[in-house]
Motif scaffolding. Sequence first.
Motif, short mmCIF file in Angstrom:
data_model
loop_
_atom_site.label_atom_id
_atom_site.label_comp_id
_atom_site.label_asym_id
_atom_site.label_seq_id
_atom_site.Cartn_x
_atom_site.Cartn_y
_atom_site.Cartn_z
N THR A 230 0.80 -1.34 0.02
CA THR A 230 -0.05 0.00 0.08
C THR A 230 0.73 1.31 -0.02
OG1 THR A 230 -0.09 0.29 2.49
CG2 THR A 230 -1.94 -1.24 1.54
N THR A 231 2.10 1.30 0.27
CA THR A 231 3.03 2.13 0.16
C THR A 231 4.11 2.20 -0.53
OG1 THR A 231 4.43 1.40 1.79
CG2 THR A 231 2.36 2.58 2.70
N ILE B 112 -6.48 -0.81 -1.30
CA ILE B 112 -6.13 0.40 -2.02
C ILE B 112 -7.37 0.52 -3.22
CG2 ILE B 112 -3.80 0.62 -1.39
CD1 ILE B 112 -3.21 -0.46 -3.84
N GLU C 245 -6.69 4.43 -8.50
CA GLU C 245 -5.80 5.66 -8.30
C GLU C 245 -4.53 5.44 -7.78
OE1 GLU C 245 -6.05 10.50 -7.96
OE2 GLU C 245 -7.67 9.28 -7.56
N ARG C 246 -4.88 5.16 -6.47
CA ARG C 246 -3.42 4.77 -5.72
C ARG C 246 -2.60 3.71 -6.19
NH1 ARG C 246 -4.24 3.53 0.75
NH2 ARG C 246 -2.05 3.59 1.37
#
Length: 212
Positions: free
Chosen positions: A11-12, A39, A42-43
């Motif tokens: 997620t990061t 998520i 877009e992310r």
Amino acid sequence: MRTKVKICGITTPEALVAALSAGADAAGFVFYPPSPRAIDPERAGALAARAPHLLKVGVFVDPDDALLDAAVAGGRLGAIQLQGDEGPARVAAIRQRFGIPVWRAVGVRTAEDIRAATRDFSGADLLLLDAKAPEGAVLPGGNGLRFDWRLLEAGRPAMAWGLAGGLSPETVADAIRLAGAPLVDVSSGVEDAPGVKNLAKIAAFVEAARRA
């Protein structure tokens, strides 16, 4: 043959870079809102842009076509992993619609579960064997549970497959030796808390898998 490694639930940017730096083969993006690792497209797209050559696998639970359309395009997905109640016909339809590999994750408790999954989902591009979720569990996968990997010593799927569930830097080498897995998939086993990846654990997991 070298066992491939997928780090799921990324997620990061930091976790993605850690997976890349360690030499992982694939990253998993979860598109299932109840998951702490979820998520949006877009992310996912922003993360995917940082790793154009890494295989991005979208993880879905009974998705509709609108979500799949958005996630495949936005997340630049190279494969779709189905983790819900999707049957063989739905697997075939998604595979035809998008023209990219479709992985089918299945819960395993017994040798018969493996045989049934191999039979029912022979049309999938890869079968991902995971532990069955506990009764009443919110998540169908990513629960940190394992099934008896010795079941695979007696009979492995007659198709491309991978192993998930209960894997960690401490257990992945044994899993590869016992099960002979051509692909291992980890999520909670490299986290400090649900959805919070530990960068050192990601590196240690990939290293342990490579050594095995």
